[in-house]
Enzyme design. Structure first.
Site, PDB file in Angstrom:
ATOM      1  N   GLY A 157      17.631  17.932  15.145  1.00 18.55           N
ATOM      2  CA  GLY A 157      16.819  17.812  13.802  1.00 18.55           C
ATOM      3  C   GLY A 157      15.911  18.834  13.804  1.00 18.55           C
ATOM      4  O   GLY A 157      16.140  19.978  14.117  1.00 18.55           O
ATOM      5  N   ARG A 158      14.779  18.547  12.996  1.00 16.40           N
ATOM      6  CA  ARG A 158      14.037  19.638  12.671  1.00 16.40           C
ATOM      7  C   ARG A 158      13.089  20.068  14.125  1.00 16.40           C
ATOM      8  O   ARG A 158      13.365  21.552  14.485  1.00 16.40           O
ATOM      9  CB  ARG A 158      12.689  19.180  11.905  1.00 16.40           C
ATOM     10  CG  ARG A 158      13.105  18.973  10.621  1.00 16.40           C
ATOM     11  CD  ARG A 158      11.895  18.240   9.880  1.00 16.40           C
ATOM     12  NE  ARG A 158      11.883  16.939  10.284  1.00 16.40           N
ATOM     13  CZ  ARG A 158      11.812  15.909   9.512  1.00 16.40           C
ATOM     14  NH1 ARG A 158      12.229  15.816   8.417  1.00 16.40           N
ATOM     15  NH2 ARG A 158      11.897  14.579   9.913  1.00 16.40           N
ATOM     16  N   ILE A 159      12.958  19.301  14.891  1.00 16.86           N
ATOM     17  CA  ILE A 159      12.183  19.695  16.258  1.00 16.86           C
ATOM     18  C   ILE A 159      13.264  20.406  17.297  1.00 16.86           C
ATOM     19  O   ILE A 159      13.171  21.532  17.786  1.00 16.86           O
ATOM     20  CB  ILE A 159      11.345  18.413  16.935  1.00 16.86           C
ATOM     21  CG1 ILE A 159      10.476  17.846  15.961  1.00 16.86           C
ATOM     22  CG2 ILE A 159      10.784  18.899  18.368  1.00 16.86           C
ATOM     23  CD1 ILE A 159       9.602  16.777  16.407  1.00 16.86           C
ATOM     24  N   THR A 239      10.159  14.726  24.734  1.00 19.06           N
ATOM     25  CA  THR A 239       9.065  14.821  23.958  1.00 19.06           C
ATOM     26  C   THR A 239       9.258  14.042  22.524  1.00 19.06           C
ATOM     27  O   THR A 239       8.387  13.979  21.724  1.00 19.06           O
ATOM     28  CB  THR A 239       8.230  16.269  23.258  1.00 19.06           C
ATOM     29  OG1 THR A 239       9.802  16.741  22.780  1.00 19.06           O
ATOM     30  CG2 THR A 239       7.945  17.053  24.460  1.00 19.06           C
ATOM     31  N   SER A 240      10.105  13.150  22.796  1.00 17.91           N
ATOM     32  CA  SER A 240      10.470  12.194  21.593  1.00 17.91           C
ATOM     33  C   SER A 240       9.872  10.685  21.605  1.00 17.91           C
ATOM     34  O   SER A 240       8.778  10.739  21.259  1.00 17.91           O
ATOM     35  CB  SER A 240      11.964  11.986  21.441  1.00 17.91           C
ATOM     36  OG  SER A 240      12.555  11.590  22.342  1.00 17.91           O
ATOM     37  N   ARG A 241      10.501   9.923  22.229  1.00 14.13           N
ATOM     38  CA  ARG A 241       9.824   8.689  22.499  1.00 14.13           C
ATOM     39  C   ARG A 241      10.623   8.022  23.821  1.00 14.13           C
ATOM     40  O   ARG A 241      11.426   8.208  24.381  1.00 14.13           O
ATOM     41  CB  ARG A 241      10.423   7.363  21.504  1.00 14.13           C
ATOM     42  CG  ARG A 241       9.688   7.803  19.999  1.00 14.13           C
ATOM     43  CD  ARG A 241       8.164   7.390  20.091  1.00 14.13           C
ATOM     44  NE  ARG A 241       7.603   7.441  18.782  1.00 14.13           N
ATOM     45  CZ  ARG A 241       6.977   8.511  18.351  1.00 14.13           C
ATOM     46  NH1 ARG A 241       6.713   9.517  19.142  1.00 14.13           N
ATOM     47  NH2 ARG A 241       6.395   8.457  17.137  1.00 14.13           N
ATOM     48  N   GLU A 270       4.050   2.973  26.726  1.00 16.79           N
ATOM     49  CA  GLU A 270       2.503   3.657  27.001  1.00 16.79           C
ATOM     50  C   GLU A 270       1.485   2.757  26.592  1.00 16.79           C
ATOM     51  O   GLU A 270       1.751   1.867  25.789  1.00 16.79           O
ATOM     52  CB  GLU A 270       3.077   4.770  25.755  1.00 16.79           C
ATOM     53  CG  GLU A 270       3.372   6.054  26.233  1.00 16.79           C
ATOM     54  CD  GLU A 270       3.813   7.049  25.025  1.00 16.79           C
ATOM     55  OE1 GLU A 270       2.912   7.084  24.111  1.00 16.79           O
ATOM     56  OE2 GLU A 270       4.770   7.716  24.965  1.00 16.79           O
ATOM     57  N   HIS A 288       1.279  12.246  25.814  1.00 17.18           N
ATOM     58  CA  HIS A 288       1.662  12.127  24.386  1.00 17.18           C
ATOM     59  C   HIS A 288       0.783  13.182  23.612  1.00 17.18           C
ATOM     60  O   HIS A 288       0.216  12.643  22.673  1.00 17.18           O
ATOM     61  CB  HIS A 288       1.485  10.714  24.000  1.00 17.18           C
ATOM     62  CG  HIS A 288       2.517  10.596  22.656  1.00 17.18           C
ATOM     63  ND1 HIS A 288       3.282   9.205  22.664  1.00 17.18           N
ATOM     64  CD2 HIS A 288       2.980  11.177  21.828  1.00 17.18           C
ATOM     65  CE1 HIS A 288       3.760   9.416  21.478  1.00 17.18           C
ATOM     66  NE2 HIS A 288       3.613  10.591  20.931  1.00 17.18           N
ATOM     67  N   ALA A 290       2.261  16.391  22.407  1.00 18.52           N
ATOM     68  CA  ALA A 290       3.112  17.346  21.741  1.00 18.52           C
ATOM     69  C   ALA A 290       2.742  18.037  20.479  1.00 18.52           C
ATOM     70  O   ALA A 290       2.999  19.151  20.203  1.00 18.52           O
ATOM     71  CB  ALA A 290       4.599  16.774  22.180  1.00 18.52           C
TER      72      ALA A 290
HETATM   73  C1  GLV Z   1       4.212  11.665  17.398  1.00 18.19           C
HETATM   74  O1  GLV Z   1       4.685  11.331  18.489  1.00 18.19           O
HETATM   75  C2  GLV Z   1       4.748  11.604  16.239  1.00 18.19           C
HETATM   76  O2  GLV Z   1       5.761  10.582  15.905  1.00 18.19           O
HETATM   77  O3  GLV Z   1       4.120  11.879  15.342  1.00 18.19           O
HETATM   78  C1  GLV Z   2      11.413  15.349  13.480  1.00 20.14           C
HETATM   79  O1  GLV Z   2      10.621  15.842  12.854  1.00 20.14           O
HETATM   80  C2  GLV Z   2      12.906  15.700  13.634  1.00 20.14           C
HETATM   81  O2  GLV Z   2      13.492  15.679  12.652  1.00 20.14           O
HETATM   82  O3  GLV Z   2      13.275  16.329  14.824  1.00 20.14           O
END
Ligand code: GLV
Ligand code: GLV
Length: 323
Positions: A157-159, A239-241, A270, A288, A290
């Protein structure tokens, strides 16, 4: 004018945007996450028109019913796994999030974790602080180079795409990825190779970075069996969940050194850490953070405010979570 409950203080930029539009804000004064009882109590206090919630708030039917007047919950996060979407849908409540603004910040933090892991920077810092540095050594804290190595992205995705861009353009890594959808623009930009399965990424990558949303289908995506598919020299970054990785299985893999190391910013429960995690040398653990740059947290506050302002102007907010 609308009255909004804000579950914890966020950067002033978003709050002042709302005040300038005439919104009344009640902001939780607790410097911490509200307990379920505190949240329900706060929401029952007034007929709020909307709520600005955080990723640390569990928002479900019980919460919606505590404040039936609130028809929008603007989540200050890109992730919205803290919100029960079927419960929101059933009650006709709109949910918004704050994507986009944090993409590069999270990608940079992820790159920092990758670099820190393979160069053993955090271990070196710990050793130096402990007074154990006795002079340069040819065999001391040897790590891995990134150039020419393969970065495996789970979730382009974006990240994930932005991270691949940094890794390719900045560090000359080869990119492979798995996503539920093949992304041709991403392939053109980064030369990434699409893998048909998550397993193929795990087997071929030298660094695996996870960028999927937390869904029923991604919980424990990285489990004991999948960790075994990774190279013994490979690193895992998240760095997701937290719940995307089975943390007990990860600790086992790190202890047995079936992978070289890991760097994680998010945890299964968490802020509680699974027993044993802090004792391992080959894992980097950040709290958490990032998305925690000054401009990005301002940007998230602005987006949350934009979403609320649009909603109460009778427009479609820019970031409605589809249900
Ligand atoms: C951070 O973890 C977010 O989802 O913005
Ligand atoms: C979240 O912003 C993603 O699309 O990775």
């Amino acid at each position: 004018m609308p009255t909004i409950y804000v579950t914890r203080r966020i950067p002033e930029l978003g709050l002042s945007m709302l005040r300038e539009k005439g919104f009344t804000l009640d902001i939780s004064e607790k410097d911490g996450v509200l307990t379920k009882e505190e949240l329900l109590g706060a929401l029952r206090a007034k007929p709020y028109d909307g709520v600005l919630s955080l990723l640390t708030d569990t928002i479900n039917g019980e919460v919606f019913d505590a404040v039936p007047t609130a028809k929008i919950f603007a989540n200050y996060a890109v992730g919205f796994n803290n919100i029960n979407l079927p419960d929101a849908k059933e009650r006709g409540i709109m949910i918004t999030n704050t994507p986009g603004t944090l993409t590069n910040t999270v990608a940079e933090h992820t790159m920092a974790l990758i670099l820190a892991a393979v160069t053993r920077t955090v271990e070196g810092d710990r050793l130096t602080r402990a007074g154990k540095y006795k002079g340069w050594g040819p065999m001391m804290l040897l790590g891995m180079d990134l150039a020419g190595k393969t970065l495996g992205i789970l979730g382009a995705g974006r990240i994930g795409s932005r991270l691949a861009y940094h890794a390719k353009k900045g560090f000359d890594m080869d990119i492979i990825y798995y996503d539920v959808k093949q992304n041709l623009d991403f392939e053109r930009e980064t030369g990434a190779r699409f893998c048909a399965t998550t397993e193929e990424v795990l087997r071929d990558a030298d660094v695996v970075s996870v960028h999927v949303p937390l869904l029923d289908s991604t919980k424990h995506l990285i489990n004991a069996a999948r960790l075994k598919m990774m190279k013994p020299t490979a690193y895992l970054v998240n760095t997701s969940r937290g719940p995307v990785i089975d943390e007990v299985a990860l600790i086992e893999a790190l202890r047995a050194k079936t992978i070289a190391g890991a760097a994680i910013d998010v945890y299964e429960n968490e802020p509680v850490l699974t027993l044993g995690l802090t004792e391992l040398e080959n894992v980097i653990i950040t709290p958490h953070i990032a998305s925690a740059s000054v401009p990005t947290r301002d940007g998230m506050a602005k987006l949350a405010a934009d979403n609320l302002i649009a909603f109460f102007a009778g427009e479609t907010p820019p970031n409605v979570v589809p249900m």
